[in-house]
Write a protein that holds these residues in place. Structure first.
Motif, PDB file in Angstrom:
ATOM      1  N   LEU A  91       0.818  -1.211   0.000  1.00  0.00           N
ATOM      2  CA  LEU A  91       0.000   0.000   0.000  1.00  0.00           C
ATOM      3  C   LEU A  91       0.856   1.267   0.000  1.00  0.00           C
ATOM      4  O   LEU A  91       0.371   2.345  -0.368  1.00  0.00           O
ATOM      5  N   ASP A  92       2.118   1.147   0.383  1.00  0.00           N
ATOM      6  CA  ASP A  92       3.022   2.304   0.326  1.00  0.00           C
ATOM      7  C   ASP A  92       3.211   2.793  -1.108  1.00  0.00           C
ATOM      8  O   ASP A  92       3.671   3.922  -1.323  1.00  0.00           O
ATOM      9  N   HIS A  93       2.883   1.945  -2.081  1.00  0.00           N
ATOM     10  CA  HIS A  93       3.078   2.294  -3.491  1.00  0.00           C
ATOM     11  C   HIS A  93       1.754   2.260  -4.261  1.00  0.00           C
ATOM     12  O   HIS A  93       1.740   2.007  -5.467  1.00  0.00           O
ATOM     13  N   ALA A  94       0.663   2.513  -3.546  1.00  0.00           N
ATOM     14  CA  ALA A  94      -0.646   2.380  -4.188  1.00  0.00           C
ATOM     15  C   ALA A  94      -1.416   3.688  -4.307  1.00  0.00           C
ATOM     16  O   ALA A  94      -2.436   3.730  -4.986  1.00  0.00           O
ATOM     17  N   ASP A  95      -0.972   4.740  -3.664  1.00  0.00           N
ATOM     18  CA  ASP A  95      -1.660   6.040  -3.722  1.00  0.00           C
ATOM     19  C   ASP A  95      -3.140   5.889  -3.385  1.00  0.00           C
ATOM     20  O   ASP A  95      -4.016   6.357  -4.108  1.00  0.00           O
ATOM     21  N   LEU A  96      -3.412   5.214  -2.269  1.00  0.00           N
ATOM     22  CA  LEU A  96      -4.779   5.055  -1.791  1.00  0.00           C
ATOM     23  C   LEU A  96      -4.936   5.776  -0.451  1.00  0.00           C
ATOM     24  O   LEU A  96      -3.964   5.900   0.304  1.00  0.00           O
ATOM     25  N   PRO A  97      -6.139   6.237  -0.129  1.00  0.00           N
ATOM     26  CA  PRO A  97      -6.352   6.876   1.174  1.00  0.00           C
ATOM     27  C   PRO A  97      -6.286   5.839   2.293  1.00  0.00           C
ATOM     28  O   PRO A  97      -6.938   4.788   2.212  1.00  0.00           O
ATOM     29  N   LEU A  98      -5.499   6.133   3.305  1.00  0.00           N
ATOM     30  CA  LEU A  98      -5.296   5.186   4.399  1.00  0.00           C
ATOM     31  C   LEU A  98      -5.740   5.785   5.726  1.00  0.00           C
ATOM     32  O   LEU A  98      -5.633   6.989   5.954  1.00  0.00           O
ATOM     33  N   GLY A 138      -4.403   3.775  11.116  1.00  0.00           N
ATOM     34  CA  GLY A 138      -3.833   2.450  11.368  1.00  0.00           C
ATOM     35  C   GLY A 138      -3.255   1.776  10.143  1.00  0.00           C
ATOM     36  O   GLY A 138      -2.783   0.638  10.228  1.00  0.00           O
ATOM     37  N   GLY A 139      -3.276   2.464   8.986  1.00  0.00           N
ATOM     38  CA  GLY A 139      -2.668   1.906   7.781  1.00  0.00           C
ATOM     39  C   GLY A 139      -3.579   1.074   6.914  1.00  0.00           C
ATOM     40  O   GLY A 139      -3.121   0.397   5.989  1.00  0.00           O
ATOM     41  N   MET A 140      -4.910   1.135   7.157  1.00  0.00           N
ATOM     42  CA  MET A 140      -5.877   0.401   6.347  1.00  0.00           C
ATOM     43  C   MET A 140      -6.457   1.314   5.270  1.00  0.00           C
ATOM     44  O   MET A 140      -6.462   2.539   5.414  1.00  0.00           O
ATOM     45  N   ILE A 141      -7.022   0.720   4.217  1.00  0.00           N
ATOM     46  CA  ILE A 141      -7.640   1.486   3.142  1.00  0.00           C
ATOM     47  C   ILE A 141      -9.005   2.001   3.612  1.00  0.00           C
ATOM     48  O   ILE A 141      -9.850   1.217   4.057  1.00  0.00           O
ATOM     49  N   THR A 142      -9.220   3.307   3.530  1.00  0.00           N
ATOM     50  CA  THR A 142     -10.489   3.865   3.994  1.00  0.00           C
ATOM     51  C   THR A 142     -11.580   3.663   2.946  1.00  0.00           C
ATOM     52  O   THR A 142     -11.371   3.837   1.747  1.00  0.00           O
ATOM     53  N   ALA A 143     -12.752   3.261   3.434  1.00  0.00           N
ATOM     54  CA  ALA A 143     -13.880   2.966   2.544  1.00  0.00           C
ATOM     55  C   ALA A 143     -15.169   3.405   3.214  1.00  0.00           C
ATOM     56  O   ALA A 143     -15.218   3.659   4.421  1.00  0.00           O
ATOM     57  N   ASP A 144     -16.248   3.459   2.425  1.00  0.00           N
ATOM     58  CA  ASP A 144     -17.554   3.795   2.977  1.00  0.00           C
ATOM     59  C   ASP A 144     -18.342   2.517   3.238  1.00  0.00           C
ATOM     60  O   ASP A 144     -17.825   1.396   3.091  1.00  0.00           O
ATOM     61  N   ALA A 145     -19.601   2.666   3.620  1.00  0.00           N
ATOM     62  CA  ALA A 145     -20.425   1.507   3.957  1.00  0.00           C
ATOM     63  C   ALA A 145     -20.750   0.643   2.755  1.00  0.00           C
ATOM     64  O   ALA A 145     -21.205  -0.492   2.902  1.00  0.00           O
ATOM     65  N   GLN A 146     -20.534   1.173   1.548  1.00  0.00           N
ATOM     66  CA  GLN A 146     -20.733   0.392   0.317  1.00  0.00           C
ATOM     67  C   GLN A 146     -19.441  -0.279  -0.145  1.00  0.00           C
ATOM     68  O   GLN A 146     -19.399  -0.865  -1.223  1.00  0.00           O
ATOM     69  N   CYS A 147     -18.378  -0.165   0.651  1.00  0.00           N
ATOM     70  CA  CYS A 147     -17.064  -0.743   0.356  1.00  0.00           C
ATOM     71  C   CYS A 147     -16.336  -0.029  -0.775  1.00  0.00           C
ATOM     72  O   CYS A 147     -15.394  -0.571  -1.361  1.00  0.00           O
ATOM     73  N   ARG A 148     -16.745   1.210  -1.085  1.00  0.00           N
ATOM     74  CA  ARG A 148     -16.043   2.028  -2.075  1.00  0.00           C
ATOM     75  C   ARG A 148     -14.838   2.673  -1.418  1.00  0.00           C
ATOM     76  O   ARG A 148     -14.947   3.257  -0.336  1.00  0.00           O
TER      77      ARG A 148
END
Length: 375
Positions: free
Chosen positions: A253-260, A263-273
């Motif tokens: 994930l350090d090389h994925a340019d995703l919102p974290l 705690g280092g997890m990928i942030t998502a909404d209740a629809q898993c987006r």
């Protein structure tokens, strides 16, 4: 043809495949994972007692992939590009139209001396090593504990550690060796397992007292040493240490340019987006989701998130709005080798059963039923 790429071959990833095909999604599906096997870690707690073997829990997926018209790529993710439309792996670059990240989390192995402990859910091979160590021991102290990610308190997996504790106790009694061993349960929290609910915590602690298991609770861990657990509240000897550290996101994930999350997890909404990444979805342990403070990192919750993600992908491909939210639900059976305790929790109810033999056999039956589509 539209391509849906799924990263991972665990519970969340495979349930996503099943749900997409159940919903008649005709898109191509590509699964990228280092292995084309489903490892049913939920039953690995029984390996030390010889109830199952490691090979029993490794389910080849080739026929499942063929039935569901899945293209499999053996590789490990190393990053993402183009806003998630390209997956970077050690086997090359792969484009997608929709991406589901279900790679699981990794353990925070930052505690000094953690190499002196075994982490049961690290894999089937670790459970087999625990079995070998137990067979070789003639006595001594076995320490069993878990902790969380301090930046994401929900990023923990404590249930299996209660199971290991009680199963080892029952196994040693069955073998007539329990008197030669001391069992110690340790945890930085004064009341470990709070996500199961207060009644469950009371039950776990009472069961430890009943079985003569010592506890060392409410003290921050400092380090492990060869043969010793050191905490801010003192230290104690341990000939075998089983420890489940907290969880964080995988290193790629350090090389994925995703919102974290913190705690280092990928942030998502209740629809898993995934936040601000259209067409990128996350299910299972690797994500950080809205929900109650007891929202669990467990296979059942990953399955529920996978069902929501699949429904929302199907809607998106049909030009409809993605509105399906995942269900927040905790269901687990704390197995004690000969019996089990059922714990259930949803936003309106928290139930803890008595300890019954029925639940041990129910857990074994569930394994067979769950794995049937993959065999």
């Amino acid at each position: 043809m539209t391509n849906i790429t799924i990263l991972g071959s665990g519970f969340g990833a495979m349930t996503t495949v099943r749900e997409l095909r159940r919903l008649k999604v005709a898109a191509g599906i590509t699964v990228i994972s280092p292995r084309d096997e489903l490892h049913y870690l939920s039953s690995s707690v029984w390996i030390p007692a010889g109830v199952v073997t490691g090979d029993d829990l490794k389910i080849p997926l080739q026929r499942f992939f063929a039935r569901n018209e899945v293209s499999f790529v053996r590789g490990a993710a190393t990053g993402l590009a183009d806003g998630g439309r390209t997956v970077l792996t050690d086997a090359g670059r792969f484009a997608n139209d929709q991406l589901v990240i279900a790679t699981g989390a990794r353990f925070l192995r930052t505690l000094p001396g953690i190499e002196h402990a075994l982490t049961p859910c690290a894999g089937i091979e670790t459970a087999e090593e625990i079995a070998r160590r137990l067979r070789a021991m003639t006595g001594g102290t076995i320490a069993v504990g878990f902790a969380t990610n301090p930046n994401e308190p929900g990023a923990m997996r404590g249930g299996p550690m209660f199971e290991y504790l009680f199963i080892i106790d029952a196994l040693l009694r069955r073998e007539g060796r329990r008197a030669a061993f001391e069992l110690v349960f340790f945890n930085p929290a004064a009341r470990p397992g709070a996500r199961l609910g207060p009644e469950a915590v009371d039950g776990m602690l009472a069961e430890m007292t009943k079985r003569g298991i010592s506890t060392h609770l409410g003290h921050k861990l400092v380090r492990f040493e060869p043969g010793r657990v050191v905490t801010e509240g003192g230290d104690f000897a341990a000939d075998l240490i089983l420890f489940m550290p907290g969880l964080t996101g995988p290193a790629w994930l350090d090389h994925a340019d995703l919102p974290l999350s913190a705690g280092g997890m990928i942030t998502a909404d209740a629809q898993c987006r995934v936040t601000a990444r259209p067409g990128v979805w996350v299910v299972g342990d690797v994500g950080s989701y809205p929900g109650p403070d007891w929202l669990a990192k467990q296979a059942h919750q990953a399955d529920l998130q996978a069902k929501a993600a699949a429904a929302n992908i199907a809607a998106t491909l049909e030009g409809r709005e993605a509105v399906t939210a995942f269900k927040s639900e905790l269901i687990c059976i704390i197995d004690t080798l000969h019996s089990g305790i059922l714990v259930y929790r949803n936003p309106s109810r928290n139930f803890v059963s008595p300890q019954l033999r029925l639940f041990h056999w129910a857990k074994r039956a569930f394994e067979r039923q769950y794995l049937r589509p993959y065999r």
